[in-house]
Design an enzyme around this catalytic site. Structure first.
Site, PDB file in Angstrom:
ATOM      1  N   ASN A  92     -28.877-130.549 -54.709  1.00  0.00           N
ATOM      2  CA  ASN A  92     -28.292-131.661 -55.467  1.00  0.00           C
ATOM      3  C   ASN A  92     -28.676-131.467 -56.932  1.00  0.00           C
ATOM      4  O   ASN A  92     -29.800-131.767 -57.326  1.00  0.00           O
ATOM      5  CB  ASN A  92     -28.840-132.996 -54.920  1.00  0.00           C
ATOM      6  CG  ASN A  92     -28.343-134.184 -55.718  1.00  0.00           C
ATOM      7  OD1 ASN A  92     -27.429-134.060 -56.539  1.00  0.00           O
ATOM      8  ND2 ASN A  92     -28.942-135.339 -55.484  1.00  0.00           N
ATOM      9  N   GLU A  97     -30.179-143.212 -56.374  1.00  0.00           N
ATOM     10  CA  GLU A  97     -29.790-143.268 -57.787  1.00  0.00           C
ATOM     11  C   GLU A  97     -28.407-143.900 -57.941  1.00  0.00           C
ATOM     12  O   GLU A  97     -28.120-144.559 -58.943  1.00  0.00           O
ATOM     13  CB  GLU A  97     -29.842-141.852 -58.392  1.00  0.00           C
ATOM     14  CG  GLU A  97     -31.297-141.396 -58.560  1.00  0.00           C
ATOM     15  CD  GLU A  97     -31.496-139.890 -58.599  1.00  0.00           C
ATOM     16  OE1 GLU A  97     -30.514-139.140 -58.761  1.00  0.00           O
ATOM     17  OE2 GLU A  97     -32.657-139.468 -58.452  1.00  0.00           O
ATOM     18  N   GLU A 129     -34.740-140.085 -47.650  1.00  0.00           N
ATOM     19  CA  GLU A 129     -35.337-139.825 -48.957  1.00  0.00           C
ATOM     20  C   GLU A 129     -36.113-141.055 -49.414  1.00  0.00           C
ATOM     21  O   GLU A 129     -35.525-141.975 -50.015  1.00  0.00           O
ATOM     22  CB  GLU A 129     -34.245-139.535 -49.997  1.00  0.00           C
ATOM     23  CG  GLU A 129     -33.415-138.313 -49.721  1.00  0.00           C
ATOM     24  CD  GLU A 129     -32.800-137.785 -51.007  1.00  0.00           C
ATOM     25  OE1 GLU A 129     -33.080-136.635 -51.351  1.00  0.00           O
ATOM     26  OE2 GLU A 129     -32.078-138.531 -51.671  1.00  0.00           O
ATOM     27  N   LYS A 137     -27.684-133.041 -59.403  1.00  0.00           N
ATOM     28  CA  LYS A 137     -27.623-134.290 -60.191  1.00  0.00           C
ATOM     29  C   LYS A 137     -26.884-134.020 -61.505  1.00  0.00           C
ATOM     30  O   LYS A 137     -25.951-133.214 -61.517  1.00  0.00           O
ATOM     31  CB  LYS A 137     -29.029-134.865 -60.399  1.00  0.00           C
ATOM     32  CG  LYS A 137     -29.781-134.998 -59.068  1.00  0.00           C
ATOM     33  CD  LYS A 137     -31.047-135.796 -59.151  1.00  0.00           C
ATOM     34  CE  LYS A 137     -31.693-135.872 -57.773  1.00  0.00           C
ATOM     35  NZ  LYS A 137     -32.901-136.690 -57.752  1.00  0.00           N
ATOM     36  N   HIS A 189     -27.076-142.346 -52.111  1.00  0.00           N
ATOM     37  CA  HIS A 189     -28.288-141.883 -52.806  1.00  0.00           C
ATOM     38  C   HIS A 189     -28.889-143.052 -53.586  1.00  0.00           C
ATOM     39  O   HIS A 189     -28.159-143.864 -54.156  1.00  0.00           O
ATOM     40  CB  HIS A 189     -27.932-140.728 -53.749  1.00  0.00           C
ATOM     41  CG  HIS A 189     -29.137-140.003 -54.258  1.00  0.00           C
ATOM     42  ND1 HIS A 189     -29.974-140.549 -55.201  1.00  0.00           N
ATOM     43  CD2 HIS A 189     -29.664-138.802 -53.935  1.00  0.00           C
ATOM     44  CE1 HIS A 189     -30.963-139.696 -55.444  1.00  0.00           C
ATOM     45  NE2 HIS A 189     -30.807-138.631 -54.681  1.00  0.00           N
ATOM     46  N   GLY A 241     -38.247-137.004 -57.153  1.00  0.00           N
ATOM     47  CA  GLY A 241     -38.541-136.599 -58.518  1.00  0.00           C
ATOM     48  C   GLY A 241     -39.961-136.886 -58.964  1.00  0.00           C
ATOM     49  O   GLY A 241     -40.266-136.829 -60.157  1.00  0.00           O
ATOM     50  N   SER A 294     -38.854-134.494 -53.599  1.00  0.00           N
ATOM     51  CA  SER A 294     -39.849-133.535 -54.098  1.00  0.00           C
ATOM     52  C   SER A 294     -40.072-132.337 -53.180  1.00  0.00           C
ATOM     53  O   SER A 294     -41.184-131.791 -53.139  1.00  0.00           O
ATOM     54  CB  SER A 294     -41.179-134.233 -54.398  1.00  0.00           C
ATOM     55  OG  SER A 294     -41.014-135.172 -55.441  1.00  0.00           O
TER      56      SER A 294
END
Ligand code: PGA
Length: 233
Positions: free
Chosen positions: A7, A93, A159, A9, A91, A165, A195
């Site tokens: 991913n 985010e 996740e 991003k 996700h 991150g 991570s």
């Protein structure tokens, strides 16, 4: 075969897409399903350049299915048209950017109708884990899948938000517990994300109930990404 999903991003430019996609040894054959999710604007380029056997994912999709006056949106049918096979959906985010359960339900339906495979992401914030509520939280997120057709492909990615991150991964025991609960409720492949890197991939990918990795930051470095692919093989 396990899955390893890159991913990217919102990272990369044309030169990065070229070097990443063309950087694998010629004749490279992975023993895992490698899926690559570049930013939408680079999907077409990546689709033409990725090594044989790699598959393409979008990082998002419109809630709208039919062509129309939806400025800025990309439909599931367009993603299918340019060679995508998967779409990351749910996700954290994107949830933070406004993807409500209602929107996610529409996205899931569109992905399914277009013949694409969702990578449905779930995961709890640290505050929920601290109160012992992590399963209740994740189970609630997963309930959107209750109406998803059994005969259509679907991947789930666990996740934990606090692991994304941050350089901190969930403990092996906690991963085993959560993945087992998810798989008991929904008999689907469950990937771990948060991570994952070259140093922790062996330990995480050795877990039976971990069907692969959703990799953010470490997927931007082809060598490190390859180490993770090796760990999953
Ligand atoms: P990370 O991101 O590997 O950089 O933690 C994972 C993800 O958000 O998919």
């Amino acid at each position: 075969m396990k899955y390893v999903i890159a991913n990217w991003k919102m990272h990369g430019r044309s030169a990065f897409v070229d070097s990443w996609c063309l950087g694998f040894p010629s004749g490279f054959q992975a023993l895992v399903n490698i899926v690559v999710a570049p930013p939408a604007v680079y999907l077409g380029a990546a689709s033409n350049l990725l090594p044989v056997g790699f598959t393409l994912a979008a990082q998002d999709v419109s809630v709208n299915m039919a062509d129309g006056a939806h400025t800025g949106e990309v439909s599931a049918l367009m993603l299918k048209d340019i060679g995508c096979s998967y779409v990351i959906v749910g996700h954290s985010e994107r949830r933070a950017a406004g993807d409500t359960p209602e929107k996610l339900a529409r996205k899931l339906a569109n992905i399914c109708e277009a013949g694409l495979t969702p990578v449905f992401c779930v995961g709890e914030p640290m505050s929920e884990r601290e109160q012992g509520n992590e399963w209740a939280f994740v189970k609630q997120q997963l309930s959107l899948l209750d109406k998803y057709p059994d005969d259509k492909p679907l991947l789930i990615a666990y996740e934990p938000i606090w692991a994304i991150g941050t350089g901190v991964t969930a403990k092996v025991d906690d991963v085993i517990k959560m993945h087992t609960q998810i798989k008991n409720a929904y008999a689907r492949p469950v990937l771990y994300g948060g991570s994952v890197n070259a140093r922790n991939a062996n330990e995480l990918m050795a877990i039976d109930v971990v069907d692969g990795a959703l990799v953010g930051g470490a997927s931007l470095k082809p060598d490190e990404f390859l180490s993770i692919v090796d760990a999953a093989a």
